[in-house]
Design an enzyme around this catalytic site. Structure first.
Site, PDB file in Angstrom:
ATOM      1  CD  GLU A  17     -22.052  -5.104 -21.592  1.00 39.69           C
ATOM      2  OE1 GLU A  17     -21.652  -4.781 -20.689  1.00 39.69           O
ATOM      3  OE2 GLU A  17     -22.008  -6.354 -22.080  1.00 39.69           O
ATOM      4  CD  GLU A  53     -18.357  -6.984 -24.422  1.00 38.18           C
ATOM      5  OE1 GLU A  53     -18.469  -7.976 -23.444  1.00 38.18           O
ATOM      6  OE2 GLU A  53     -17.955  -5.772 -24.328  1.00 38.18           O
TER       7      GLU A  53
END
Ligand code: BG6
Length: 472
Positions: A177, A368
């Site tokens: 991320e 995710e």
């Protein structure tokens, strides 16, 4: 769902990270990483980088004890039919301080054993080079990624792991991320910095540029060292809607979205957008001509992203009544929320898939996705229909996108086994198909229990996504 929508080699599986699962935080020569300094609860990020307090509780020090129980856990993943598992390597198992010349053999051996165990069951490892696990020593010495002195240490680490695992790992991801540094510099860029502090924008964009340069080096090394290796990037997709059709709200949403795309533009296109270049200029970011050359010549092979929710931006008076994946925003009145205020929006996933694919035309991977919820064990069972409902709607959104031509490589739900929550440090916020008997203070038997979603996901995988339940 009628007929096969997902390709035959679709990577059904799950995702975890080293610091949220492994525990054994000082075992076999491991050094401290930034995540090791985070306590549980509201003050979690205030202890970042501080010395370990013997009286405080640090949930990831034992986590779910994956370091000692990984064989049992991998067998459970295999029982569900996993084709892939995403996990990270703990940088400080390999280089305890981050600046050593020689790696720690015991740390390297652990991942050899883990990858062998996965291959034994035909499970493809998908490995994140670093998932918020910067060596604490480097973070303190250099002040995190705003300092480009971090780059050579990261480069040595990448070279070491690519050489060691080149025959066992083909799919890599650079930084978890990467754009999360815009909201959470502590995790994303290993810097003790929060929005509103002096120099926030300057430090954040300097760190972003340094990390993007480091990511290009990682891609270069991966392609040189790992035969057939694929390097992916990992975006936290927090797609932002305008609160109304007022053009001012729409502009606000666009403005926030393009700050996130700035990261994927560099890694997937090989250059900053014109807007990105102006931002670097505005905040006086120091660059070198070779950085841009590296970015241009080393683009990623695929784009992975996390997806939990969408966000809302309004041009009106600031109203932060919602919560999200670390970044908070306005509540969307059309969506339901989980107990932690994260709003559920499967259509948003379709929107993200289409937007990213049409923008870059490169394969996508969902690295995710999932629902954090409090689970209850009743007579040795966990009846988690709410999780099944959530995942079913999101897989349906993937199918809709794939039908429209989006090239999707796989679906890796987050926390496929319960693990320590990243934002709160709780165990109570569970995502898994597998329940782990440990509470918010680390008490429990650590026994693993198959939830109802375990059996459901096994059917989904066995049918290649055609048996989702009641959905068309
Ligand atoms: C992502 C992170 O932001 O969200 C994970 O990559 C994290 O590390 C996940 O665990 C879910 O967030 P949380 O706070 O519920 O654990």
């Amino acid at each position: 769902m009628k007929g096969d929508v997902f390709p035959k080699d679709f990577l059904w599986g799950g995702a975890i990270s080293a610091h949220q699962c492994e525990g054994a935080y000082l075992e076999d020569g491991k050094g401290l990483c930034t995540a090791d300094t985070l306590v549980a609860g509201a003050d979690r990020f205030k202890t970042f980088g501080k010395p370990i307090d013997p009286d405080a509780y640090y949930p990831n020090h034992k986590a779910i004890d994956f370091y000692h129980r990984y064989k049992e856990d991998v067998a459970l993943f295999a029982e569900m039919g996993f084709k892939a598992l995403r996990t990270s390597i703990a940088w400080t198992r390999i280089f305890p301080n981050g600046d050593e010349e020689e790696p720690n053999e015991k740390g390297l051996q652990f991942y050899d054993d883990l990858f062998d165990e996965l291959h034994k069951y035909g499970i493809e490892p998908i490995v994140t080079v670093t998932h918020y696990e910067t060596p604490l020593y480097l973070a303190n010495k250099y002040g995190g990624w705003k300092n480009r002195e971090m780059i050579p240490h990261f480069e040595r680490y990448c070279r070491t792991i690519f050489k060691r695992y080149k025959d066992k790992v083909k799919y890599w991801l650079n930084f978890n991320e990467i754009n999360s540094m815009l909201y959470m510099g502590v995790l994303g860029a290993a810097m003790p910095i929060f929005r509103g502090m002096k120099g926030f924008e300057e430090d954040t964009w300097q760190a972003a540029h340094n990390m993007l340069t480091a990511a290009a080096i990682a891609t270069k090394l991966c392609h040189e060292i790992v035969s057939g290796g694929k390097m992916g990037m990992m975006l936290s997709s927090m797609y932002i809607y305008g609160a109304t059709c007022n053009p001012a709200d729409q502009w606000m949403a666009y403005e926030q979205n393009r700050r996130q795309f700035l990261f994927s533009d560099v890694m997937m296109r090989g250059h900053y957008s014109s807007f990105g270049l102006k931002l670097l200029e505005k905040y006086g970011v120091q660059t070198m001509p070779s950085d841009f050359e590296l970015m241009r010549e080393n683009v990623c092979d695929y784009l992975s992203f996390s997806y939990y929710s969408t966000m809302v931006a309004s041009s009106g008076p600031a109203k932060n009544d919602g919560k999200g994946n670390m970044a908070s925003g306005m509540r969307n009145p059309y969506l339901k929320s989980n107990e932690w205020g994260w709003q559920m929006d499967p259509t948003g996933l379709r929107l993200v898939l289409s937007t990213l694919y049409e923008r870059y035309e490169k394969p996508l991977l969902i690295a995710e996705n999932g629902l954090g919820a409090t689970d209850v064990v009743e007579d040795g069972c966990v009846h988690d229909d709410y999780r099944i409902e959530y995942l079913r709607a999101h897989i349906q959104a993937c199918a809709d996108a794939v039908r429209e031509g989006v090239q999707l490589m796989g679906y890796l739900p987050w926390g496929c086994i319960d693990l320590v929550s990243c934002s709160t440090g709780e165990m109570r916020k569970r995502y898994g198909f597998i329940y782990v008997d440990v509470d918010d203070r680390g008490q429990g038997t650590f026994e693993r229990i198959r939830k109802d979603s375990f059996y459901w996901y096994r059917r989904v995988i066995a049918s290649n996504g055609t048996m989702l339940g009641d959905i068309k």
